[in-house]
Design a protein around this motif. Sequence first.
Motif, PDB file in Angstrom:
ATOM      1  N   ASP A  85      29.344  45.692  34.608  1.00 26.12           N
ATOM      2  CA  ASP A  85      28.860  45.145  35.870  1.00 26.12           C
ATOM      3  C   ASP A  85      28.543  43.660  35.681  1.00 26.12           C
ATOM      4  O   ASP A  85      27.521  43.318  35.085  1.00 26.12           O
ATOM      5  CB  ASP A  85      27.615  45.920  36.306  1.00 26.12           C
ATOM      6  CG  ASP A  85      27.060  45.504  37.651  1.00 26.12           C
ATOM      7  OD1 ASP A  85      27.245  44.341  38.067  1.00 26.12           O
ATOM      8  OD2 ASP A  85      26.403  46.355  38.292  1.00 26.12           O
ATOM      9  N   ASP A  87      27.648  41.330  37.835  1.00 22.84           N
ATOM     10  CA  ASP A  87      26.456  40.847  38.527  1.00 22.84           C
ATOM     11  C   ASP A  87      25.173  41.223  37.792  1.00 22.84           C
ATOM     12  O   ASP A  87      24.274  40.390  37.630  1.00 22.84           O
ATOM     13  CB  ASP A  87      26.432  41.364  39.964  1.00 22.84           C
ATOM     14  CG  ASP A  87      27.568  40.773  40.775  1.00 22.84           C
ATOM     15  OD1 ASP A  87      27.466  39.598  41.182  1.00 22.84           O
ATOM     16  OD2 ASP A  87      28.576  41.476  40.989  1.00 22.84           O
ATOM     17  N   ALA A  88      25.083  42.473  37.329  1.00 23.15           N
ATOM     18  CA  ALA A  88      23.892  42.914  36.607  1.00 23.15           C
ATOM     19  C   ALA A  88      23.764  42.181  35.270  1.00 23.15           C
ATOM     20  O   ALA A  88      22.673  41.743  34.894  1.00 23.15           O
ATOM     21  CB  ALA A  88      23.931  44.425  36.388  1.00 23.15           C
ATOM     22  N   SER A  89      24.877  42.024  34.553  1.00 21.77           N
ATOM     23  CA  SER A  89      24.843  41.316  33.269  1.00 21.77           C
ATOM     24  C   SER A  89      24.510  39.842  33.466  1.00 21.77           C
ATOM     25  O   SER A  89      23.767  39.255  32.681  1.00 21.77           O
ATOM     26  CB  SER A  89      26.187  41.459  32.549  1.00 21.77           C
ATOM     27  OG  SER A  89      26.435  42.806  32.228  1.00 21.77           O
ATOM     28  N   ALA A  91      22.690  38.522  35.916  1.00 25.19           N
ATOM     29  CA  ALA A  91      21.260  38.446  36.226  1.00 25.19           C
ATOM     30  C   ALA A  91      20.417  38.660  34.965  1.00 25.19           C
ATOM     31  O   ALA A  91      19.427  37.952  34.742  1.00 25.19           O
ATOM     32  CB  ALA A  91      20.900  39.471  37.293  1.00 25.19           C
ATOM     33  N   ARG A  92      20.822  39.606  34.128  1.00 29.95           N
ATOM     34  CA  ARG A  92      20.099  39.880  32.883  1.00 29.95           C
ATOM     35  C   ARG A  92      20.163  38.658  31.966  1.00 29.95           C
ATOM     36  O   ARG A  92      19.188  38.292  31.319  1.00 29.95           O
ATOM     37  CB  ARG A  92      20.684  41.111  32.195  1.00 29.95           C
ATOM     38  CG  ARG A  92      20.076  41.448  30.865  1.00 29.95           C
ATOM     39  CD  ARG A  92      18.752  42.151  31.014  1.00 29.95           C
ATOM     40  NE  ARG A  92      18.326  42.629  29.705  1.00 29.95           N
ATOM     41  CZ  ARG A  92      17.132  42.410  29.198  1.00 29.95           C
ATOM     42  NH1 ARG A  92      16.225  41.797  29.928  1.00 29.95           N
ATOM     43  NH2 ARG A  92      16.824  42.835  28.016  1.00 29.95           N
ATOM     44  N   ASP A  95      17.678  36.177  33.122  1.00 32.99           N
ATOM     45  CA  ASP A  95      16.334  36.627  32.746  1.00 32.99           C
ATOM     46  C   ASP A  95      16.036  36.377  31.268  1.00 32.99           C
ATOM     47  O   ASP A  95      14.889  36.141  30.899  1.00 32.99           O
ATOM     48  CB  ASP A  95      16.162  38.124  33.037  1.00 32.99           C
ATOM     49  CG  ASP A  95      16.088  38.445  34.518  1.00 32.99           C
ATOM     50  OD1 ASP A  95      15.898  37.514  35.335  1.00 32.99           O
ATOM     51  OD2 ASP A  95      16.251  39.639  34.863  1.00 32.99           O
ATOM     52  N   SER A 128      34.813  42.057  34.608  1.00 38.86           N
ATOM     53  CA  SER A 128      34.920  43.488  34.860  1.00 38.86           C
ATOM     54  C   SER A 128      36.087  43.696  35.812  1.00 38.86           C
ATOM     55  O   SER A 128      36.352  42.846  36.674  1.00 38.86           O
ATOM     56  CB  SER A 128      33.632  44.023  35.499  1.00 38.86           C
ATOM     57  OG  SER A 128      33.809  45.359  35.924  1.00 38.86           O
TER      58      SER A 128
END
Length: 153
Positions: A85, A87-89, A91-92, A95, A128
């Motif tokens: 993913d 988008d999730a990676s 964002a992580r 962070d 991805s």
Amino acid sequence: MSLVVHFEIHASEPQRLIDFYAQLLGWRFERFGQWQYWSIATGEGSIGAGSPGMGIDGGLTQREGPAPEAGAPVNGSTIVVGVDDVDASFARGIDLGGAAAVHPADLQGVGRVGYLRDPDGNVFGMISAVLGDGTDGRQQADAVDPMQATPEP
């Protein structure tokens, strides 16, 4: 044709990048002898002795000079990592202390891609096959040459 079998990341503060990539991508690092060098195990399926594999392992080394400045053009090579993913990676990664280089975007015929700057300023990409709408980007009829469509970080 020559297959790429190894990559290296340069780090001003090696432990900072070891922590970043271990937490973001699950990579494992092992110090190589007395040198300021760590081998990187990227996971199952990497190229190994006697097997071609589907990916590569790498190394992390002490940087010999200043880190790249934000906004400067890439000077060297950029690795692109397959993730489930983007988008999730992405964002992580933010962070964990990274910064956006190119926000995630869909590339028809390729998938979803995004580029981050790690905490030391190195640019790397994530890709991805799954587009932002959940469909498989490789299955699009109007597939494009990814070398013509990949954004410049």
